[in-house]
Design an enzyme around this catalytic site. Structure first.
Site, PDB file in Angstrom:
ATOM      1  N   LYS A   1       0.862  -1.185   0.000  1.00 59.49           N
ATOM      2  CA  LYS A   1       0.000   0.000   0.000  1.00 59.49           C
ATOM      3  C   LYS A   1       0.899   1.237   0.000  1.00 59.49           C
ATOM      4  O   LYS A   1       1.933   1.248   0.704  1.00 59.49           O
ATOM      5  CB  LYS A   1      -0.897  -0.027   1.245  1.00 59.49           C
ATOM      6  CG  LYS A   1      -1.952   1.080   1.284  1.00 59.49           C
ATOM      7  CD  LYS A   1      -2.869   0.932   2.516  1.00 59.49           C
ATOM      8  CE  LYS A   1      -3.939   2.020   2.543  1.00 59.49           C
ATOM      9  NZ  LYS A   1      -4.850   1.888   3.708  1.00 59.49           N
TER      10      LYS A   1
ATOM     11  N   SER B   1      -9.893   2.119   2.790  1.00 59.50           N
ATOM     12  CA  SER B   1      -8.958   2.853   1.962  1.00 59.50           C
ATOM     13  C   SER B   1      -7.965   1.964   1.210  1.00 59.50           C
ATOM     14  O   SER B   1      -7.364   2.428   0.246  1.00 59.50           O
ATOM     15  CB  SER B   1      -8.179   3.836   2.842  1.00 59.50           C
ATOM     16  OG  SER B   1      -7.358   3.136   3.758  1.00 59.50           O
TER      17      SER B   1
ATOM     18  N   SER C   1     -10.357  -0.214   6.920  1.00 59.02           N
ATOM     19  CA  SER C   1      -9.685  -0.056   5.627  1.00 59.02           C
ATOM     20  C   SER C   1      -9.018  -1.304   5.061  1.00 59.02           C
ATOM     21  O   SER C   1      -8.598  -1.307   3.913  1.00 59.02           O
ATOM     22  CB  SER C   1      -8.631   1.055   5.708  1.00 59.02           C
ATOM     23  OG  SER C   1      -9.263   2.307   5.670  1.00 59.02           O
TER      24      SER C   1
END
Lengths: 483, 487
Positions: A76, A151, A175
């Site tokens: 990420k 997210s 997330s």
């Protein structure tokens, strides 16, 4: 080759079925061919990946290979990577090359893993649909008109689309679990303090936790094994022994008690979502688990408390993005005031600005007691609810999301509706507990996730329960039609 | 109207840790800009603070030295404001749960009297960097070497009633932190800085008047002058029926006046909240007791000991005890000669004069405490008279010696300073003087008995000129004897 899990790749590499360079090349070319449809990567580090793969193959040839040597994954874009663009999904950091590695990155590098690049995400991890990214929305591989969740939308989409077998992710209010549920993959959010936050760009420091998105619980165990552990550079990282997570995967779950919070099975959860989750519970009963209804009486307070605490922390955490030392700076600033205002005004997107404003308001003189302090008290109540429940049961199970993946643009006009996406996941972060999202069914052809919640530092039991479920079912093996 | 002045001070002292309060970067002063700032100090994305335990130990030490309550659970908070030399956009400090609670110190005034001043609290925090406005073509440079240096902010009660008391308080705090070795006390490098809160109220009134805060005053003298200037300014306004505006002011030492800071330099709502990256700091009694065991003798008890055990005057004792290094120098010499009064006179006289003349600190003085002790011992055993001792001390201060004690004896010999006490030797010199100066002898003999004591002076001078280092008492005795033999 791209359908292989981390565990399979590890075995194949050891058996000499193919080399790290071969699988890395294969996955890189998939990314190149397909990711324009998903937009799951912000940065692809092909050259570095191949160099790491070659080094891994050499290590293997020299007889020094370990379990992770040569396995390709991606990270990420919230984790700082030395010498590589690290954007956090924001225009503000669209030019920021980190000068150091996050601990998580460090550990995968040390283990010999190969990184294909950096994955898309909601801006500064604020969002539940990956629509707030400066680098554009991510498509859900199951239906490209729909969101992958957020997210960690890039991580979930890349794993679901078989671009990578596993990805790092972070979870502040859901997330990891929510995008994993929406993309039909397995998400693990460990206990707060299980994994170092050093080098992980902070959204809400007391809630942020690194974790994994994979296609199986077995793979989650392998990733967690690398990531977990004490780090002196993070004062909130706990010095707690790291068990062998793979060793307990095959333990029997007979006699395990699973609690179902009454508050998670009410009208706000549609009948077919309820059905998918209840089917999964029934599966556990078949395996010998006992099911018990429990109560989390303050569950309804989780979203309001979260939307005070997280914005308050982010309002301070994001102050360093001021255009002075790194990151985006406006053109021709007239003075320092102008530099701050325009750099931040132009560099941050709408959702980030909204949360900074909310947080600054909640902390301002005269409002602190009514908002921030009250929210912290509520947080304590929520924590106590879970503690009491976990006295009676080994695990808690429930839905991850109220609905399957929604259409892009469907919730962008109403932030509160978007916030309600995390209604079942947020409480966990407030309590600091570990949780997982495991594929458990489909509604209208879209994946549905089962949420499992364990006690502090009891990830091994969570992974064991998730793995046993995946031994008995094949929801985690389902994939989008075109893959 | 008669006014009462109310003064409270906030003193920032940099703690003498090797590394910063939340990072491993060095704290040394004077390095090239931005060479002592790591990723944490720069506030890069993703970095986290780790609390330096040495800063904790020093703060606890300070708390114990001022008899304060020690915070067994202290909490770091974020104080939010934007400033270019504040990298994170917030300062990590302690608001509600400081490491040091209520305490007190005793200050010494010029007349030798003392007063207790209460300390409200002292808390740990990080220093900011520096904005450099010169040399960048109208732009501002940022040096983050200082960012993250540990500070202890010491807040007094508003109990001082004039500028001299405030200066005495600042001086005493300086003395305490340097005694403890927790701050180098170098005011010129900003190691200690002082914010002065000043207000006036009609005498007898209970409630405080509106106060102003004079920021960043950095010398004892300027604390006194700045406060005096501010008192005068406020009094003029109040006497004219005006109102004081609560504001932050700066002291201009050249003009000897305070002026209001631009309102932009003054931040408003700091939106404090507990720092989620740092855990509360919990310490137990054992920790506190271990720190207590490392406390040195502090200036107040040292002063009392000088007075009670060694008979020094309160004023002398206060001066000598105020500076750790000076006190150490003094005591080392005094113990060697076993005469505290003699050593006190010397340290406050010749030693202080030499320090001023040479512009050096006591630790840089070429005459060590051991050497001074030796010189004073030579006075005590009549090897040197006072004048000879001064000569050898001055010669050594000017570099005509080395680190050894032997060099003193060598100098005494080579400079011919050894006091001659042997009366036989002195008789010979006196005989020569009398023989060489028949007219003086005649004059003396013509002087009436009762005036002779004065008339003997020129003979003493001549004798001492003829032989340096003669013991003046012996010379006098011999002269009297010889002259009386003559008539």
């Amino acid at each position: 080759m791209h359908n292989k899990t981390i565990a399979e790749i590890s075995r194949d590499l050891a058996a000499g079925e193919y080399s790290s360079v071969e699988i890395t090349t294969e996955l890189l070319s998939r990314v190149q061919q397909l990711d324009s449809e998903y937009n799951s990567f912000i940065t692809v580090t092909a050259e570095q990946a191949l160099a790491q793969a070659r080094a891994a193959d050499e290590r293997r040839a020299a007889g020094n290979a370990e379990a992770w040597t040569g396995i390709p994954i991606a990270h990420k874009d919230i984790f700082c990577t030395n010498g590589v663009l690290t954007t956090c999904g924001s225009k503000m950091l669209s030019n920021f090359t980190a000068p150091y590695d996050a601990t998580v990155i460090d550990k995968f590098n040390a283990a010999g893993a190969v990184s294909l690049g950096k994955l898309n995400m909601d801006e500064f991890a604020m969002g539940s649909s990956n629509e707030s990214s400066f680098f554009g929305p991510v498509a859900n591989p199951w239906d490209k008109e729909r969101v992958p969740g957020g997210s960690s939308g890039g991580s979930a989409a890349a794993v679901a689309a078989r671009l990578v077998p596993g990805a790092t992710a972070t979870d502040t209010g859901g997330s990891i679990r929510q995008p994993a549920a929406l993309c039909g993959v397995t998400g693990l959010k460990p206990t707060y303090g299980r994994i170092s936050r050093w080098g992980m760009i902070a959204y809400a420091s007391s809630l942020d936790q690194a974790g994994t998105i994979t296609r199986s619980a077995e793979d989650a165990a392998l990733m967690l094994q690398i990531m977990a552990g004490f780090d002196a550079r993070d004062s909130t990282c706990m010095n707690q022994a790291v068990p062998d997570y793979s060793a307990s995967l095959n333990n029997s779950i007979e006699g395990m008690t699973i609690g179902l919070p009454a508050e998670y099975f009410r009208d706000d959860l549609s009948a077919d979502m309820q059905q998918a989750v209840r089917n999964a519970i029934a599966e556990y009963e078949k395996m010998g688990a006992k099911v018990k209804e429990i109560s989390l009486p303050n569950a309804h307070l989780a979203i309001p408390a979260y939307y005070i605490i997280a914005p308050a922390e982010c309002s301070a955490n994001l102050s360093r993005m001021d255009g002075v030392r790194f990151g985006y700076r406006c053109e021709d600033p007239q003075d320092i005031e102008d530099l701050y205002k325009r750099s931040r005004g132009e560099g941050f997107g709408g959702e980030v600005k909204r949360r900074i404003m909310v947080g600054a308001y909640a902390l301002s003189a005269g409002f602190y007691d009514a908002y921030y302090k009250k929210a912290q008290q509520v947080r304590r109540l929520i924590k106590n609810d879970f503690a009491a429940a976990l006295q009676e049961v080994d695990l808690i199970a429930g839905p991850v999301t109220p609905t399957p993946a929604f259409r892009r643009g469907e919730k962008t006009s109403d932030p509160v509706e978007m916030y309600l996406e995390d209604i079942f996941t947020i409480a966990l972060n407030l309590a600091g507990l570990p949780g997982m999202s495991v594929p458990c069914g489909q509604v209208n052809g879209l994946p549905v996730g089962l949420q499992l919640i364990g006690n502090y530092f009891d990830e091994a039991r969570l992974l064991n329960a998730a793995h046993q479920f995946q031994q008995a079912t094949d929801w985690h093996l389902q994939k989008p039609a075109d893959i | 109207m008669e006014w009462e002045v109310v003064i409270g001070l906030e003193i920032h002292a940099q703690l003498a840790t090797k590394s910063k309060i939340f990072s491993g970067a060095a704290t040394a002063y004077g390095a090239e800009a931005n060479t002592q700032a790591c990723a944490v100090d720069l506030g890069l994305p993703g970095v986290l603070p780790v609390f330096n335990e040495e800063a904790l130990r020093m703060a606890v030490k300070f708390g114990l030295a001022i008899d304060a309550e020690i915070g067994h659970r202290s909490v770091f908070d974020r104080k939010n404001y934007f400033y270019p030399d504040l990298p994170k956009g917030y300062q990590t400090t302690q608001l509600h749960h400081p490491i040091v609670g209520k305490g007190h110190i005793e200050i010494e005034l010029e007349d030798g009297s003392t007063r207790i001043i209460n300390v409200t609290r002292a808390h740990l925090e990080e220093d900011a960097g520096k904005s450099v406005h010169e040399g960048f073509n109208g732009m501002t440079g940022i040096d983050l070497n200082r960012a993250g240096t540990p500070l202890i902010e010491i807040v007094s009660e508003p109990e001082m009633r004039n500028a001299k008391e405030a200066a005495a308080y600042f001086r005493k705090m300086h003395s305490i932190v340097t005694y403890l070795g927790i701050c180098d006390g170098d005011l010129s490098q900003g190691s200690m800085r002082c914010d002065c809160n000043v207000s006036l109220r009609p005498k007898g009134q209970q409630e405080f008047g509106t106060r102003t805060e004079i920021k960043n005053v950095n010398s004892f003298r300027n604390v006194e002058r700045a406060i005096e200037a501010e008192i005068e300014r406020q009094m003029d306004i109040l006497e004219d029926g005006g109102k004081i505006v609560q504001e932050t002011r700066l002291y201009d030492a050249d003009k000897n006046e305070t002026r209001a800071m631009r309102s932009k330099e003054v931040a408003n709502d700091y939106r404090y909240f507990p720092c989620p990256d740092l855990l509360p700091v919990i310490i137990d009694d054992e920790y506190v007791n271990n720190v207590r065991a490392t406390l040195p003798e502090l200036p107040t008890s040292k002063r009392e000991r000088f007075v009670n055990d060694h008979g020094l005057s309160p004023v002398d004792a206060a001066v000598l005890a105020s500076d750790r290094d000076l006190a150490h120098y003094f005591e080392t010499a005094a113990k060697l000669v076993n005469d505290y009064k003699l050593a006190a006179n010397w340290v406050q006289g010749d030693v202080s004069a030499a320090l001023n003349r040479l512009e050096v600190s006591i630790n840089e003085l070429p005459v060590s405490a051991q050497q001074l002790g030796r010189i004073l011992s030579l006075i005590k055993d009549n090897t040197l008279n006072n004048g000879g001792a001064k000569e050898v001390f001055t010669a050594m201060a000017d570099g005509k010696g080395d680190d050894s004690l032997e060099c003193i004896d060598t100098l005494v010999d080579s400079m011919g300073l050894k006091q001659v006490s042997d009366s036989g030797a002195i008789e010979a010199i006196v005989d020569q003087v009398l023989t060489d100066n028949p007219k003086l002898v005649e004059g003396y003999l013509a002087t009436p008995e009762d005036k002779r004591a004065k008339a003997i002076g020129p003979f003493i001078g001549l004798t001492r000129k003829a032989a340096k280092g003669v013991n003046p008492q012996v010379v006098m005795d011999v002269l009297k004897k010889k002259l009386s033999e003559l008539g």
